[in-house]
Design a protein around this motif. Structure first.
Motif, PDB file in Angstrom:
ATOM      1  N   MET A 106      -5.642  -1.931  13.135  1.00  0.00           N
ATOM      2  CA  MET A 106      -4.865  -0.712  13.316  1.00  0.00           C
ATOM      3  C   MET A 106      -3.370  -1.010  13.266  1.00  0.00           C
ATOM      4  O   MET A 106      -2.581  -0.184  12.790  1.00  0.00           O
ATOM      5  CB  MET A 106      -5.229  -0.048  14.646  1.00  0.00           C
ATOM      6  N   ALA A 107      -2.983  -2.194  13.736  1.00  0.00           N
ATOM      7  CA  ALA A 107      -1.572  -2.571  13.667  1.00  0.00           C
ATOM      8  C   ALA A 107      -1.104  -2.686  12.219  1.00  0.00           C
ATOM      9  O   ALA A 107       0.003  -2.251  11.877  1.00  0.00           O
ATOM     10  CB  ALA A 107      -1.345  -3.894  14.400  1.00  0.00           C
ATOM     11  N   THR A 108      -1.942  -3.248  11.337  1.00  0.00           N
ATOM     12  CA  THR A 108      -1.538  -3.362   9.930  1.00  0.00           C
ATOM     13  C   THR A 108      -1.460  -1.985   9.269  1.00  0.00           C
ATOM     14  O   THR A 108      -0.632  -1.769   8.382  1.00  0.00           O
ATOM     15  CB  THR A 108      -2.516  -4.254   9.136  1.00  0.00           C
ATOM     16  N   LEU A 109      -2.302  -1.046   9.697  1.00  0.00           N
ATOM     17  CA  LEU A 109      -2.200   0.320   9.181  1.00  0.00           C
ATOM     18  C   LEU A 109      -0.865   0.940   9.577  1.00  0.00           C
ATOM     19  O   LEU A 109      -0.206   1.611   8.777  1.00  0.00           O
ATOM     20  CB  LEU A 109      -3.351   1.179   9.714  1.00  0.00           C
ATOM     21  N   GLY A 110      -0.468   0.712  10.832  1.00  0.00           N
ATOM     22  CA  GLY A 110       0.833   1.211  11.279  1.00  0.00           C
ATOM     23  C   GLY A 110       1.975   0.581  10.506  1.00  0.00           C
ATOM     24  O   GLY A 110       2.937   1.261  10.125  1.00  0.00           O
ATOM     25  N   ILE A 111       1.878  -0.722  10.224  1.00  0.00           N
ATOM     26  CA  ILE A 111       2.908  -1.403   9.439  1.00  0.00           C
ATOM     27  C   ILE A 111       2.984  -0.822   8.034  1.00  0.00           C
ATOM     28  O   ILE A 111       4.069  -0.645   7.471  1.00  0.00           O
ATOM     29  CB  ILE A 111       2.605  -2.923   9.392  1.00  0.00           C
ATOM     30  N   ALA A 112       1.825  -0.500   7.465  1.00  0.00           N
ATOM     31  CA  ALA A 112       1.796   0.066   6.109  1.00  0.00           C
ATOM     32  C   ALA A 112       2.548   1.390   6.052  1.00  0.00           C
ATOM     33  O   ALA A 112       3.394   1.605   5.173  1.00  0.00           O
ATOM     34  CB  ALA A 112       0.344   0.262   5.658  1.00  0.00           C
ATOM     35  N   TYR A 113       2.250   2.288   6.994  1.00  0.00           N
ATOM     36  CA  TYR A 113       2.933   3.587   6.993  1.00  0.00           C
ATOM     37  C   TYR A 113       4.431   3.424   7.265  1.00  0.00           C
ATOM     38  O   TYR A 113       5.261   4.135   6.690  1.00  0.00           O
ATOM     39  CB  TYR A 113       2.301   4.515   8.034  1.00  0.00           C
ATOM     40  N   PHE A 114       4.782   2.490   8.141  1.00  0.00           N
ATOM     41  CA  PHE A 114       6.194   2.261   8.430  1.00  0.00           C
ATOM     42  C   PHE A 114       6.940   1.759   7.191  1.00  0.00           C
ATOM     43  O   PHE A 114       8.042   2.236   6.879  1.00  0.00           O
ATOM     44  CB  PHE A 114       6.340   1.245   9.569  1.00  0.00           C
ATOM     45  N   LEU A 115       6.335   0.788   6.471  1.00  0.00           N
ATOM     46  CA  LEU A 115       7.001   0.249   5.290  1.00  0.00           C
ATOM     47  C   LEU A 115       7.147   1.293   4.191  1.00  0.00           C
ATOM     48  O   LEU A 115       8.178   1.342   3.505  1.00  0.00           O
ATOM     49  CB  LEU A 115       6.225  -0.964   4.767  1.00  0.00           C
ATOM     50  N   GLU A 116       6.134   2.136   4.017  1.00  0.00           N
ATOM     51  CA  GLU A 116       6.240   3.189   3.012  1.00  0.00           C
ATOM     52  C   GLU A 116       7.361   4.163   3.355  1.00  0.00           C
ATOM     53  O   GLU A 116       8.164   4.548   2.497  1.00  0.00           O
ATOM     54  CB  GLU A 116       4.910   3.932   2.879  1.00  0.00           C
TER      55      GLU A 116
END
Length: 309
Positions: A106-116
């Motif tokens: 779930m942390a990597t999903l949050g990182i993905a949305y943040f980077l986008e």
């Protein structure tokens, strides 16, 4: 025969590009034991940085030499990906040591949305161009062997060579260096690795930095081919069957898996597609990956997990 070889070569070159993107998944999984859903966003973010810095540096410095400007843009984009890696470790991963895999996922999903979102804020949301000098004209080879020769796309050939060199270098890094061995130990057991003195924070920063450089190279290549746009983040979806096929823990598996998927897509589309109406190239890799999940879930080169109770 010439047409078959032309299709085969095209598949091999596409497969190397798939392997390059899949390598990012393998790197993060080796370090943290979690599948990194932020890999596509990292490719997009790195490509946006490269494209925009290539535009801005001549304006900022008055540099007229395009090669030097592109080199400076690459260095700046690489430095930015290093900063992103450091922030990910400091602000996210450091607080999730020894947590469940689902938490890290779930942390990597949050990182993905943040980077986008951050990519759009910093660099804009238009379609940008990356021109790193790779020739786009096709070339004919083996004209003396086959009538008319074999058509090869120069851009695909250069891209495949770049991907192959990077993949080979990273394979040596993991197999021959102390840092690579420490990385594998961290992936096996965070607590055990810490107990023998392996600095978990440093290992995670290193692997995210390396994954950032891989994302930058992949973003440059795919951005040169497709243009830098937000749909570029979905290129990671094309690499999912590759890591399933090759194994989440194997760098050589990412290479072999990419080549198998690339060749399989091209050959199936050319030789089977006309019989069923086409479109096989879109779903072939996913059907193959599904078959492997049913028969050999760990992939061709992945490590088989045995739980003893």
């Amino acid at each position: 025969m010439a047409f078959f070889l032309e299709t085969l070569i095209g598949g091999l070159m596409a497969g190397m590009l798939y392997a390059l993107v899949a390598l990012g998944f393998v790197l993060i999984f080796k370090a943290s034991g979690v599948f990194n859903f932020a890999q596509g966003a990292m490719v997009l973010f790195a490509a946006l940085a490269m494209a925009r810095f290539s535009e801005w540096i001549p304006q900022w410095t008055g540099l007229s030499n395009k090669v030097l400007a592109d080199m400076a843009a690459f260095v700046l984009a690489g430095a930015l990906m290093f900063v992103v890696a450091w922030l990910v470790e400091k602000l996210v991963l450091r607080h999730l040591v020894n947590q469940e895999g689902a938490t890290l996922l779930m942390a990597t999903l949050g990182i993905a949305y943040f980077l986008e979102g951050m990519g759009q804020t910093l660099f804009g949301s238009s379609i940008y161009k990356i021109d790193i000098g790779m020739p786009k004209d096709p070339v004919f080879i083996l004209e003396n062997t086959f009538q008319g020769g074999i058509l090869v796309n120069k851009e695909d050939l250069y891209a495949a060579c770049i991907a192959a060199v990077l993949v080979a270098a990273l394979s040596l890094f993991f197999q021959k260096t102390g840092t690579g061995r420490a990385l594998r130990a961290v992936a096996d057991d965070h607590q055990a690795a810490q107990s023998i003195g392996i600095p978990l924070a440093r290992i995670w920063v290193i692997v995210w930095c390396v994954a950032g450089v891989v994302a930058l190279v992949a973003g440059m290549i795919w951005g040169s081919k497709l243009g830098v746009q937000f749909s570029l983040a979905t290129v990671a979806l094309r690499a999912l069957p590759v890591v399933i096929l090759g194994g989440l823990t194997s760098v050589p598996g990412a290479i072999i898996g990419g080549l198998v998927i690339g060749v399989g897509e091209k050959l199936s589309e050319v030789y089977i597609g006309p019989l069923v109406g086409g479109g096989i190239e879109i779903w072939f890799a996913y059907v193959l990956a599904l078959g492997f999940l049913l028969v050999r879930p760990q992939g061709l080169f992945g490590e088989k997990i045995i739980d003893r109770v």
